[in-house]
Design an enzyme around this catalytic site. Sequence first.
Site, PDB file in Angstrom:
ATOM      1  CG  LEU A 106      -6.615   9.453   8.875  1.00 25.37           C
ATOM      2  CD1 LEU A 106      -7.660   9.465   7.769  1.00 25.37           C
ATOM      3  CD2 LEU A 106      -6.918  10.534   9.898  1.00 25.37           C
ATOM      4  CE1 TYR A 107       2.147   7.351   7.759  1.00 26.76           C
ATOM      5  CE2 TYR A 107       1.948   4.964   7.903  1.00 26.76           C
ATOM      6  CZ  TYR A 107       2.675   6.095   7.565  1.00 26.76           C
ATOM      7  OH  TYR A 107       3.931   5.961   7.030  1.00 26.76           O
ATOM      8  CB  ALA A 108      -2.823   2.987   5.703  1.00 28.20           C
TER       9      ALA A 108
ATOM     10  CB  THR B 284      -3.117  10.414   4.863  1.00 27.11           C
ATOM     11  OG1 THR B 284      -2.128   9.740   5.658  1.00 27.11           O
ATOM     12  CG2 THR B 284      -4.286  10.823   5.731  1.00 27.11           C
ATOM     13  CE  LYS B 285       3.242   8.437   3.402  1.00 21.77           C
ATOM     14  NZ  LYS B 285       4.048   9.682   3.365  1.00 21.77           N
TER      15      LYS B 285
END
Length: 352
Positions: A166-168, A170-171
């Site tokens: 999810l981090y990737a 969102t970026k």
Amino acid sequence: MLLVRLEPNSTMQKKHYLITGTAGFIGFHLARRLLQEGHSVVGFDGMTKYYDPRLKERRHAILSEFGEFTPVIGMLEDKVALEQAAAIQGKPEVIVHLAAQAGVRYSLENPKAYVDSNLIGTWNILELAKEHRPEHLLLASTSSIYGANEKIPFAETDRADEPLTLYAATKKSGELMAHSYAHLYKIPTTAFRFFTVYGPWGRPDMALFKFVDSILKGKPIDVYGEGRMSRDFTYIDDLIEGIVRLMRVMPSEQNRVQDVDTLSRHAPFRVVNIGGGQPVELMKFVETVEQAVRRPARRNMLPMQQGDVPRTYAAPDLLNALTGFCPDIPVSTGVQKFVDWYTVYLSELEAS
């Protein structure tokens, strides 16, 4: 290929910067560099408890020694707080958005923090840029968006549509939102993708910090992926040099680079890797840490964690073409600088 040469030590005319994340690792170093060059900086940071707030407080304390630095504590989700920060010293000429909820693994534990900070927070920054129309908007992205890309090195023109965390995601979403605002409101925008940044004042959740801390305290280190992974490590000074140089290169047709450019056909928008293109195997990195600390590590070999990728590997061609610069500080040099800093920092913590 177009090549734009910039003198390594040339400075820009004094400008007013709004930087988010100035109590964080990268934001601290960038703000300090700009303040040393005589610019004014309003630093916005949430001082979250993702890791030890004392480290964040120390960074801001150092920046506050500069008369041209104004710290503002607030969350990215608070649009009013951002607007108030932007008004402190008048219209910011350059906005650099570095604040985010970082960490690949933490996104598995607390996904909402990533939605709040990296999606809503980035949208608030874009709205702020729409209102103030800075000369240049720059925002941080990550090599994580390349996912498990099998094509190496990772070029900015590669597809990056299969994020593994999810981090990737969102970026990547932040990049897409920024492109739409660049198109709609003609805001010159550069997104830079970082590759495993390390160095003094780094984050405690990152591998180097954990390795050095554990070795100094006689604890075993966790080596994931059985040590078979590799990373394109970027020393913090190299990263900051790349960011500062990119600030002077507003995306436009006048500086389009043939073949490797990501300059949009529809907006003054560009994505640029900031990495040296020299990946290091994890076990070699551990050996380098051992040499710098002058102690052997007890290694706890573990399988690869969920969301991890086997390698990161930057194609630096676009950065080099636009700025005449490519990160080149050896890992051995960078690791030693971190160890020298951390031994002093740790002794100060223990004494306080």
